[in-house]
Motif scaffolding. Structure first.
Motif, short mmCIF file in Angstrom:
data_model
loop_
_atom_site.label_atom_id
_atom_site.label_comp_id
_atom_site.label_asym_id
_atom_site.label_seq_id
_atom_site.Cartn_x
_atom_site.Cartn_y
_atom_site.Cartn_z
N ASP A 1 29.97 39.49 45.47
CA ASP A 1 29.59 40.43 46.53
C ASP A 1 30.29 40.06 47.83
O ASP A 1 30.33 38.87 48.20
N ALA A 2 30.80 41.06 48.51
CA ALA A 2 31.39 40.82 49.83
C ALA A 2 30.30 40.33 50.77
O ALA A 2 29.20 40.88 50.81
N GLY A 3 30.57 39.22 51.46
CA GLY A 3 29.60 38.65 52.36
C GLY A 3 28.75 37.55 51.76
O GLY A 3 27.98 36.89 52.46
N VAL A 4 28.87 37.34 50.45
CA VAL A 4 28.09 36.26 49.80
C VAL A 4 29.06 35.29 49.11
O VAL A 4 29.43 34.26 49.68
N GLU A 5 29.49 35.62 47.89
CA GLU A 5 30.34 34.69 47.14
C GLU A 5 31.70 34.46 47.79
O GLU A 5 32.36 33.45 47.53
N ASP A 6 32.14 35.42 48.63
CA ASP A 6 33.43 35.25 49.29
C ASP A 6 33.31 34.69 50.71
O ASP A 6 34.30 34.63 51.45
N ALA A 7 32.11 34.27 51.08
CA ALA A 7 31.85 33.90 52.48
C ALA A 7 32.69 32.71 52.94
O ALA A 7 33.02 32.60 54.12
N TYR A 8 33.05 31.82 52.05
CA TYR A 8 33.85 30.66 52.46
C TYR A 8 35.34 30.86 52.16
O TYR A 8 36.19 30.67 53.02
N TYR A 9 35.66 31.27 50.92
CA TYR A 9 37.07 31.34 50.51
C TYR A 9 37.73 32.70 50.77
O TYR A 9 38.95 32.84 50.63
N GLY A 10 36.95 33.71 51.11
CA GLY A 10 37.52 35.01 51.46
C GLY A 10 38.28 35.69 50.33
O GLY A 10 37.85 35.68 49.18
N ASP A 11 39.46 36.22 50.65
CA ASP A 11 40.24 37.00 49.68
C ASP A 11 40.65 36.18 48.46
O ASP A 11 40.96 36.75 47.40
N LYS A 12 40.68 34.87 48.59
CA LYS A 12 41.09 34.02 47.47
C LYS A 12 40.23 34.27 46.23
O LYS A 12 40.72 34.22 45.10
N ILE A 13 38.94 34.54 46.43
CA ILE A 13 38.03 34.79 45.31
C ILE A 13 38.52 35.98 44.49
O ILE A 13 38.61 35.94 43.26
N TYR A 14 38.85 37.08 45.18
CA TYR A 14 39.31 38.29 44.50
C TYR A 14 40.68 38.07 43.86
O TYR A 14 40.92 38.48 42.71
N ASN A 15 41.56 37.43 44.60
CA ASN A 15 42.91 37.20 44.08
C ASN A 15 42.92 36.29 42.86
O ASN A 15 43.73 36.48 41.94
N ASP A 16 42.03 35.29 42.83
CA ASP A 16 41.96 34.41 41.66
C ASP A 16 41.61 35.19 40.41
O ASP A 16 42.20 34.98 39.33
#
Length: 483
Positions: free
Chosen positions: A456-471
């Protein structure tokens, strides 16, 4: 390798072979010796393969124990999935029409025993159905309108086999059980696009709207044509060469059908159908983690024979879980022996097996995101206000249905949390997982392994940002490039 035929009532079984031992389904499910057995091939010939029946659990626990099961749980679920049966009908239409062209009646029944029929002229057709479904005893009914159509496909038990077929069936069985290799389905390769499966009415979607927008935006930058598709688009899936599932997954919903079709057609997937089957059943999870020596709260697989002794090991409070519980649905806490008796009796009416687990209270649960064996995000999910779980679906205010969360760098997570998360996810194979862990007295206790975890945007990506999606997107691209 040890070979076993598993049936409901061994005393009535007519198949015998020097290469195999015939045992009962109850013995395989409840005798701890089979849980410890390291190498075995399990031929599951139970009379009922329906969801959460003994036959279903024989194949499920065989896979959890590292045994080679025929049929697999995937095969059992495929048989009950109308959309997959329709795909078989469409893909093998020429073979069906050619095989049945000389039949004069409007209906025809094909009985398949270990991939063969008593009439040699239906050998190719019978072998096709067996390769696709891997069910030992199959009955396929066809009807004729302007052409032959599949009316139904069902597994049958030995007692449903006509007396005049039994001699042939025994011969086919002997030929089958002495084989060293077993047929599998091969898929085809298709074009290069990305489909993201979402369900408009999802009660608890694994990605919010902002996250889906982010996936689409970054995927297109990475070179994917990206389209959000819905459950009604199964027939279109072949036009894509990658599938990312972002709707809630259950064994009996559309997500499994999409994953299975993608696998059959060699489409790159996150996540695999195996991940859905394994993670969506707490019984598999409990057995697999115990066999792997992964620390968990005290856990017992409950069945009708042992339900009265469970509390001696676990005590109260005790958490009871339906095998397919998700997002805290189907998870109950019994505070007393009376509550336990009432709850477990009701749950065992719906499923042959139920999970009982020691209650381990904590302020928060760790969630470690694992992607193809590597941790790539870490969150702490706090309990819902005034509740013992992360989700409280009975909360009067929507804002109090779930607790807060924070996200932090993996390097700051205690090493035993990361270690156990990686080890637990490894049991499920490659894929995207969220491993839930409680810290209790310095121990990292794995609660469960989730396929299709929240991004979820704002939760799991709160620290690493776009890297989560790109991974995740890069993983899909690697699947394509490595084929």
């Amino acid at each position: 390798m040890n070979k076993y035929i598993v049936v409901n009532h061994p005393e009535t079984w007519t198949i015998s072979s020097e290469h195999l031992k015939v045992i009962s389904s109850r013995e395989y499910l409840t005798n701890p010796e089979f849980s410890k057995l390291k190498k075995a091939r399990i031929f599951n010939l139970c009379k009922d393969y329906s969801y959460q029946s003994k036959g279903y659990y024989v194949s499920l626990l065989a896979e959890a124990r590292g045994h080679l099961a025929i049929p697999t749980v995937k095969n059992l679920v495929d048989l009950g999935e109308p959309r997959l049966v329709k795909i078989v009908s469409e893909e093998f239409d020429d073979l069906i029409q050619r095989s049945l062209k000389n039949i004069k009646s409007q209906e025809f029944t094909l009985s398949i025993y270990f991939g063969q029929n008593v009439a040699a002229k239906y050998k190719e057709l019978s072998a096709m159905f067996f390769r696709h479904f891997q069910i030992p005893f199959l009955r396929v009914k066809f009807n004729f309108t302007t052409r032959w159509n599949i009316k139904s496909i069902k597994a049958i038990s030995e007692v449903e086999i006509p007396e005049e077929h039994k001699e042939s069936m025994l011969l086919f069985a002997e030929q089958y059980f002495t084989k060293k290799r077993y047929d599998t389905v091969r898929g085809n390769t298709f074009e290069y696009d990305l489909a993201i499966l979402v369900h408009p009415q999802d009660i608890a979607p694994p990605s919010n709207v902002r996250a889906l927008r982010k996936f689409t935006e970054l995927a297109e930058k990475m070179g994917f044509y990206t389209e959000l598709i819905s459950p009604k688009d199964l027939s279109r899936l072949s036009a894509f060469d990658a599938l990312f599932i972002r709707q809630s997954t259950e064994v009996n919903n559309e997500a499994y059908a999409f994953a299975r079709k993608a696998q059959q057609e060699d489409i790159a997937i996150v996540d695999y159908p195996d991940a859905i089957l394994k993670c969506c059943n707490k019984v598999f999870m409990a057995e697999a983690m115990e066999n792997a020596g992964i620390p968990t709260p005290k856990t017992v697989i409950v069945h009708k024979d042992n339900k009265n002794t469970v509390l001696k090991k676990i005590g109260v409070p005790v958490v009871l879980k339906s095998p397919d519980s998700t997002f805290s649905f189907g998870v109950k806490k019994a505070m007393t022996e009376g509550e336990y008796e009432e709850m477990v009796t009701a749950m065992l009416k719906k499923s042959e097996l139920v999970i009982a687990q020691e209650f381990s209270p904590s302020e928060y649960d760790w969630r470690i995101g694992i992607l193809d064996g590597e941790p790539f995000y870490a969150c702490r999910y706090y309990m819902a206000k005034g509740h013992w779980q992360i989700y409280n679906w009975n909360a009067k205010k929507k804002t109090e249905q779930d607790g807060n969360a924070d996200c932090l760098p993996i390097e700051e997570v205690p090493s035993n949390i990361i270690k156990n998360a990686i080890k637990a996810a490894k049991l499920m194979g490659k894929g995207l997982y969220g491993v839930d862990i409680k810290e209790v007295n310095g121990k990292a206790l794995v609660i469960e392994i989730n396929d299709n975890p929240n991004i979820d945007a704002g939760v799991e990506d709160a620290y690493y940002g776009d890297k989560i999606y790109n991974d995740i997107l890069r993983t899909l691209k690697n699947r394509l490039e490595n084929k």
